[in-house]
Design an enzyme around this catalytic site. Structure first.
Site, PDB file in Angstrom:
ATOM      1  N   CYS A 113       0.806  -1.225   0.000  1.00 47.13           N
ATOM      2  CA  CYS A 113       0.000   0.000   0.000  1.00 47.13           C
ATOM      3  C   CYS A 113       0.839   1.275   0.000  1.00 47.13           C
ATOM      4  O   CYS A 113       0.329   2.346  -0.343  1.00 47.13           O
ATOM      5  CB  CYS A 113      -0.946  -0.004   1.197  1.00 47.13           C
ATOM      6  SG  CYS A 113      -1.965  -1.488   1.302  1.00 47.13           S
ATOM      7  N   HIS A 238      -3.114   6.901   1.854  1.00 48.76           N
ATOM      8  CA  HIS A 238      -3.519   5.598   1.333  1.00 48.76           C
ATOM      9  C   HIS A 238      -4.994   5.383   1.657  1.00 48.76           C
ATOM     10  O   HIS A 238      -5.434   5.552   2.800  1.00 48.76           O
ATOM     11  CB  HIS A 238      -2.665   4.490   1.945  1.00 48.76           C
ATOM     12  CG  HIS A 238      -3.230   3.122   1.705  1.00 48.76           C
ATOM     13  ND1 HIS A 238      -3.618   2.687   0.456  1.00 48.76           N
ATOM     14  CD2 HIS A 238      -3.503   2.105   2.568  1.00 48.76           C
ATOM     15  CE1 HIS A 238      -4.092   1.462   0.562  1.00 48.76           C
ATOM     16  NE2 HIS A 238      -4.040   1.088   1.825  1.00 48.76           N
ATOM     17  N   ASN A 268     -10.111  -0.277  -1.321  1.00 49.99           N
ATOM     18  CA  ASN A 268      -8.664  -0.300  -1.107  1.00 49.99           C
ATOM     19  C   ASN A 268      -8.005  -0.899  -2.339  1.00 49.99           C
ATOM     20  O   ASN A 268      -8.099  -2.100  -2.578  1.00 49.99           O
ATOM     21  CB  ASN A 268      -8.347  -1.121   0.141  1.00 49.99           C
ATOM     22  CG  ASN A 268      -6.862  -1.150   0.466  1.00 49.99           C
ATOM     23  OD1 ASN A 268      -6.022  -0.844  -0.373  1.00 49.99           O
ATOM     24  ND2 ASN A 268      -6.530  -1.552   1.683  1.00 49.99           N
TER      25      ASN A 268
END
Length: 312
Positions: A113, A238, A268
């Site tokens: 990430c 993020h 995500n």
């Protein structure tokens, strides 16, 4: 030593949209359960004929067009991804082949990430050192390939997509110094392991780390750039979970900043999440050219990396 700047950005998402209601028909969950815990309402899912390098190439092509550049202008490609199925050729080489980039240095970066901000720093350093003239930096992940779609704790989180930036030399700079690091002894908290590989995480451990450790680190990123948090025009974290993003932005003290909340629409998307969200802010005019923007990635390996950039 010359600096570097982001000349343009671009993004791409697959056409298929998976809603919370769709997921409620697949696993024991509901729209209320998902939105109250992570803030996600929809996510884009790539088909079996849409590999990661295709997502990456679409985003990269858009960034090139926005910068007014051609593939021949690029001499370095850095792709951040953790969902490459094959070891070789790597994603960067495949993107180069799709776009027709002649003879670039081509490397992948796997920091999950936090991958894009690591890749951006790598390209910035290469340009500053004179090892590259102009780079394509891409964050691309197909999380649907590594997801157990019977596990309601993880399948509700993920989406697929890509975002890209053209980085080039600039006398005045535009990409601030990176602050990066990790907590390797807690690497088990976010995993993509096994055969076939599957995404898993210890949600509470990640949440506690993000809530307690990351605000101070994000403030240090601003300090390295010579800015106060209240000077920021936008904050692009993020896109993991709205319950992490919003408190982190508040504790950072970026009171005048637009806060990217693309997680609600995209889920995500791992290494794609920061360039995807940033590109959308630029596309809709939420930030102006030259505005200072904090990019801050965190997650897998319990790694983090951030820098303040000037909006293209």
């Amino acid at each position: 030593m010359i600096g570097s700047r982001i000349a343009a950005v671009g993004h791409y998402q697959p056409a298929r949209v998976l809603t919370n209601e769709d997921l409620a028909g697949m696993v024991d969950t509901s729209d209320e359960w998902i939105t109250s815990r992570v803030g996600i309402r929809t996510r884009h899912i790539a088909g079996p004929d849409e590999p990661v390098d295709e997502l990456a190439a679409h985003a990269a092509a858009k960034a090139l067009a926005a910068a007014g550049r051609t593939p021949a202008d690029i001499d370095l490609i850095v792709v951040a991804t953790s969902t490459a199925i094959d070891r070789s050729p790597n994603m960067a080489a495949r993107v180069a082949a799709r776009l027709g980039v002649p003879g670039p240095a081509a490397m992948d970066v796997n920091v999950v990430c936090a991958g894009f901000t690591h890749a951006l720093a790598t390209a910035d350093h290469a340009v500053r050192a004179g090892a590259a003239r102009r780079a394509l930096v891409v964050g691309a992940d197909k999380m649907s390939d590594v997801t157990d779609w019977t596990d309601r704790s993880t399948c509700v989180l993920v989406g697929d997509g890509a975002g890209a930036a053209v980085v080039e030399a600039a006398e005045d700079g535009g990409i601030g110094p990176v602050l990066w690091g990790s907590v390797p002894e807690m690497g088990h908290a976010v995993r993509i392991e096994g055969t076939p590989p599957r995404f898993a995480q210890e949600g509470q451990s990640v949440y506690r780390w993000a809530a307690t450790r990351l605000p101070a680190i994000a403030r240090q990123v601003c300090e390295k750039a010579g800015l106060a948090p209240e000077d920021l025009a936008a904050v692009v974290l993020h896109q993991a979970n709205l319950r992490i993003i919003e408190p982190l932005a508040r504790r950072l003290g970026a009171v005048n900043a637009v806060v990217a909340r693309d997680v609600t629409d995209s889920g995500n998307t791992s290494a794609a999440s920061i360039p995807l969200a940033f590109s959308k802010l630029v596309e809709r005019g939420a930030v102006a050219a030259g505005d200072p923007v904090l990019l801050f990635g965190f997650g897998g390996n319990l790694s983090y990396a951030g820098q303040v950039v000037r909006c293209p």
